[in-house]
Design a protein around this motif. Structure first.
Motif, PDB file in Angstrom:
ATOM      1  N   SER A  14       0.796  -1.163  -0.064  1.00 33.52           N
ATOM      2  CA  SER A  14       0.226   0.116   0.003  1.00 33.52           C
ATOM      3  C   SER A  14       0.729   1.226   0.084  1.00 33.52           C
ATOM      4  CB  SER A  14      -0.812  -0.029   0.981  1.00 33.52           C
ATOM      5  OG  SER A  14      -0.254   0.032   2.431  1.00 33.52           O
ATOM      6  N   SER A  15       2.197   1.168   0.456  1.00 35.63           N
ATOM      7  CA  SER A  15       2.961   2.475   0.617  1.00 35.63           C
ATOM      8  C   SER A  15       4.340   2.113  -0.384  1.00 35.63           C
ATOM      9  CB  SER A  15       3.325   2.738   2.000  1.00 35.63           C
ATOM     10  OG  SER A  15       2.220   2.995   2.710  1.00 35.63           O
ATOM     11  N   LEU A  16       4.642   2.956  -1.071  1.00 34.50           N
ATOM     12  CA  LEU A  16       6.050   2.894  -1.707  1.00 34.50           C
ATOM     13  C   LEU A  16       6.541   4.064  -1.286  1.00 34.50           C
ATOM     14  CD1 LEU A  16       4.832   2.074  -5.429  1.00 34.50           C
ATOM     15  CD2 LEU A  16       5.583   0.442  -3.709  1.00 34.50           C
ATOM     16  N   HIS A  17       8.161   3.620  -0.767  1.00 35.95           N
ATOM     17  CA  HIS A  17       8.801   4.709  -0.098  1.00 35.95           C
ATOM     18  C   HIS A  17      10.188   4.647  -0.990  1.00 35.95           C
ATOM     19  CE1 HIS A  17      10.900   7.608   2.591  1.00 35.95           C
ATOM     20  NE2 HIS A  17      11.878   6.645   2.470  1.00 35.95           N
ATOM     21  N   VAL A  18      10.582   5.802  -1.445  1.00 35.99           N
ATOM     22  CA  VAL A  18      11.846   5.921  -2.262  1.00 35.99           C
ATOM     23  C   VAL A  18      13.026   6.347  -1.234  1.00 35.99           C
ATOM     24  CG1 VAL A  18      13.041   7.001  -4.205  1.00 35.99           C
ATOM     25  CG2 VAL A  18      10.765   6.249  -4.410  1.00 35.99           C
ATOM     26  N   GLY A  19      14.094   5.845  -1.403  1.00 37.16           N
ATOM     27  CA  GLY A  19      15.109   6.215  -0.618  1.00 37.16           C
ATOM     28  C   GLY A  19      16.556   6.261  -1.056  1.00 37.16           C
ATOM     29  N   MET A  20      17.484   6.754  -0.355  1.00 39.22           N
ATOM     30  CA  MET A  20      19.050   6.658  -0.908  1.00 39.22           C
ATOM     31  C   MET A  20      19.686   6.350   0.364  1.00 39.22           C
ATOM     32  SD  MET A  20      21.347   9.650  -2.942  1.00 39.22           S
ATOM     33  CE  MET A  20      21.728  10.466  -1.361  1.00 39.22           C
ATOM     34  N   SER A  21      20.911   5.541   0.282  1.00 38.51           N
ATOM     35  CA  SER A  21      21.529   4.956   1.331  1.00 38.51           C
ATOM     36  C   SER A  21      23.152   4.612   0.929  1.00 38.51           C
ATOM     37  CB  SER A  21      20.966   3.759   2.121  1.00 38.51           C
ATOM     38  OG  SER A  21      21.668   3.244   2.899  1.00 38.51           O
ATOM     39  N   THR A  27      20.053   0.066   6.541  1.00 39.21           N
ATOM     40  CA  THR A  27      18.966   1.063   6.275  1.00 39.21           C
ATOM     41  C   THR A  27      17.684   0.086   6.352  1.00 39.21           C
ATOM     42  OG1 THR A  27      20.205   2.375   4.665  1.00 39.21           O
ATOM     43  CG2 THR A  27      17.819   2.221   4.732  1.00 39.21           C
ATOM     44  N   ILE A  28      17.879  -1.077   5.807  1.00 41.96           N
ATOM     45  CA  ILE A  28      16.658  -2.098   5.843  1.00 41.96           C
ATOM     46  C   ILE A  28      16.228  -2.308   7.228  1.00 41.96           C
ATOM     47  CG2 ILE A  28      15.617  -4.355   5.025  1.00 41.96           C
ATOM     48  CD1 ILE A  28      15.662  -2.014   2.882  1.00 41.96           C
ATOM     49  N   SER A  29      17.388  -2.667   7.966  1.00 39.32           N
ATOM     50  CA  SER A  29      17.196  -3.229   9.186  1.00 39.32           C
ATOM     51  C   SER A  29      16.832  -2.120  10.311  1.00 39.32           C
ATOM     52  CB  SER A  29      18.833  -3.449   9.777  1.00 39.32           C
ATOM     53  OG  SER A  29      18.714  -3.901  11.281  1.00 39.32           O
ATOM     54  N   PHE A  30      16.958  -0.809   9.689  1.00 38.90           N
ATOM     55  CA  PHE A  30      16.544   0.330  10.471  1.00 38.90           C
ATOM     56  C   PHE A  30      14.991   0.539  10.291  1.00 38.90           C
ATOM     57  CE2 PHE A  30      15.387   4.889  10.534  1.00 38.90           C
ATOM     58  CZ  PHE A  30      15.660   5.081  11.869  1.00 38.90           C
ATOM     59  N   TYR A  31      14.659   0.161   9.002  1.00 41.95           N
ATOM     60  CA  TYR A  31      13.321   0.315   8.935  1.00 41.95           C
ATOM     61  C   TYR A  31      12.351  -0.741   9.561  1.00 41.95           C
ATOM     62  CZ  TYR A  31      13.543   3.590   4.795  1.00 41.95           C
ATOM     63  OH  TYR A  31      13.463   4.587   4.101  1.00 41.95           O
ATOM     64  N   ARG A  32      12.870  -1.959   9.640  1.00 41.11           N
ATOM     65  CA  ARG A  32      12.402  -3.042  10.452  1.00 41.11           C
ATOM     66  C   ARG A  32      12.267  -2.877  11.813  1.00 41.11           C
ATOM     67  NH1 ARG A  32      15.200  -7.705   6.815  1.00 41.11           N
ATOM     68  NH2 ARG A  32      13.630  -7.472   5.021  1.00 41.11           N
ATOM     69  N   GLN A  33      13.065  -1.947  12.427  1.00 39.48           N
ATOM     70  CA  GLN A  33      13.135  -1.713  14.056  1.00 39.48           C
ATOM     71  C   GLN A  33      12.112  -0.500  14.100  1.00 39.48           C
ATOM     72  OE1 GLN A  33      16.990  -0.981  14.981  1.00 39.48           O
ATOM     73  NE2 GLN A  33      18.026  -3.048  14.362  1.00 39.48           N
ATOM     74  N   MET A  34      11.771   0.279  13.087  1.00 37.53           N
ATOM     75  CA  MET A  34      11.005   1.387  13.434  1.00 37.53           C
ATOM     76  C   MET A  34       9.663   1.188  12.555  1.00 37.53           C
ATOM     77  SD  MET A  34      12.834   3.109  15.420  1.00 37.53           S
ATOM     78  CE  MET A  34      12.120   4.823  15.395  1.00 37.53           C
ATOM     79  N   PRO A  35       8.520   0.483  12.801  1.00 33.81           N
ATOM     80  CA  PRO A  35       7.432   0.029  12.042  1.00 33.81           C
ATOM     81  C   PRO A  35       6.701   1.542  11.349  1.00 33.81           C
ATOM     82  CG  PRO A  35       7.280  -0.903  14.187  1.00 33.81           C
ATOM     83  CD  PRO A  35       8.424  -0.024  14.128  1.00 33.81           C
ATOM     84  N   SER A  36       6.501   2.494  12.190  1.00 30.23           N
ATOM     85  CA  SER A  36       5.771   3.640  11.803  1.00 30.23           C
ATOM     86  C   SER A  36       6.378   4.826  11.631  1.00 30.23           C
ATOM     87  CB  SER A  36       4.431   3.723  12.688  1.00 30.23           C
ATOM     88  OG  SER A  36       3.822   2.684  12.758  1.00 30.23           O
ATOM     89  N   LEU A  37       7.723   4.661  11.091  1.00 26.60           N
ATOM     90  CA  LEU A  37       8.535   5.713  11.112  1.00 26.60           C
ATOM     91  C   LEU A  37       8.233   6.902  10.052  1.00 26.60           C
ATOM     92  CD1 LEU A  37      11.505   6.903  11.997  1.00 26.60           C
ATOM     93  CD2 LEU A  37      12.271   5.882   9.924  1.00 26.60           C
ATOM     94  N   PHE A  38       7.702   6.584   9.094  1.00 28.89           N
ATOM     95  CA  PHE A  38       7.275   7.786   8.003  1.00 28.89           C
ATOM     96  C   PHE A  38       5.912   7.712   7.672  1.00 28.89           C
ATOM     97  CE2 PHE A  38      11.635   6.466   6.571  1.00 28.89           C
ATOM     98  CZ  PHE A  38      12.405   7.717   6.656  1.00 28.89           C
ATOM     99  N   LEU A  45       7.341  -0.993   6.712  1.00 28.31           N
ATOM    100  CA  LEU A  45       8.000  -0.633   5.490  1.00 28.31           C
ATOM    101  C   LEU A  45       9.190  -1.638   5.783  1.00 28.31           C
ATOM    102  CD1 LEU A  45       8.033   2.969   4.804  1.00 28.31           C
ATOM    103  CD2 LEU A  45       6.779   1.247   3.702  1.00 28.31           C
ATOM    104  N   SER A  46       9.107  -2.983   5.063  1.00 24.50           N
ATOM    105  CA  SER A  46      10.137  -3.931   5.440  1.00 24.50           C
ATOM    106  C   SER A  46      10.629  -4.658   4.211  1.00 24.50           C
ATOM    107  CB  SER A  46       9.611  -4.825   6.516  1.00 24.50           C
ATOM    108  OG  SER A  46       8.718  -5.448   6.147  1.00 24.50           O
ATOM    109  N   ARG A  47       9.835  -4.571   3.173  1.00 24.41           N
ATOM    110  CA  ARG A  47      10.319  -5.044   1.832  1.00 24.41           C
ATOM    111  C   ARG A  47      10.941  -4.144   0.770  1.00 24.41           C
ATOM    112  NH1 ARG A  47       5.496  -9.789   1.122  1.00 24.41           N
ATOM    113  NH2 ARG A  47       5.267 -10.202   3.367  1.00 24.41           N
TER     114      ARG A  47
END
Length: 112
Positions: A14-21, A27-38, A45-47
């Protein structure tokens, strides 16, 4: 130093997030630890469904700015062109990292 531009999504797509790293796995590990960050949605956002490796930060920034301006349909087309089943590409990166780290001590032992 390599830079990555990526698209990450939740399990419902349902959500698509574009990022740079500079460190995609971190970075992916960070997303998985912070479920509702953005987003306010409960979807985590974990995939990792798309990424590009670029040689310079300037090239990555230009590509990030371009993809960020894409409509959802354009982002979906970009993803489907390289990952038609929207598989989580981070699983392959984790495996590659494990293989590289497991083979490193063997190389050192052979050299000694």
């Amino acid at each position: 130093m390599k830079r990555y531009v990526y698209i990450i999504t939740d399990r419902n797509r349902s959500s698509l997030h574009v990022g740079m790293s500079a460190d995609l796995l971190k970075t992916i590990s960070f997303y998985r630890q912070m479920p509702s960050l953005f987003f306010d949605s409960p979807g985590q956002l974990s995939r990792l469904i798309y990424f590009e490796e670029l040689r310079t930060e300037d090239a990555a920034l230009q590509r990030f700015n371009l993809i960020s301006k894409f409509t959802r349909a354009q982002k979906e087309k970009l993803v489907r062109d390289v990952n038609p089943d929207w598989l989580d590409l981070s699983l392959g990166l984790d495996y590659e990292k494990m293989i590289l780290s497991a083979s490193l001590p063997m190389r050192i032992k052979k050299a000694a």
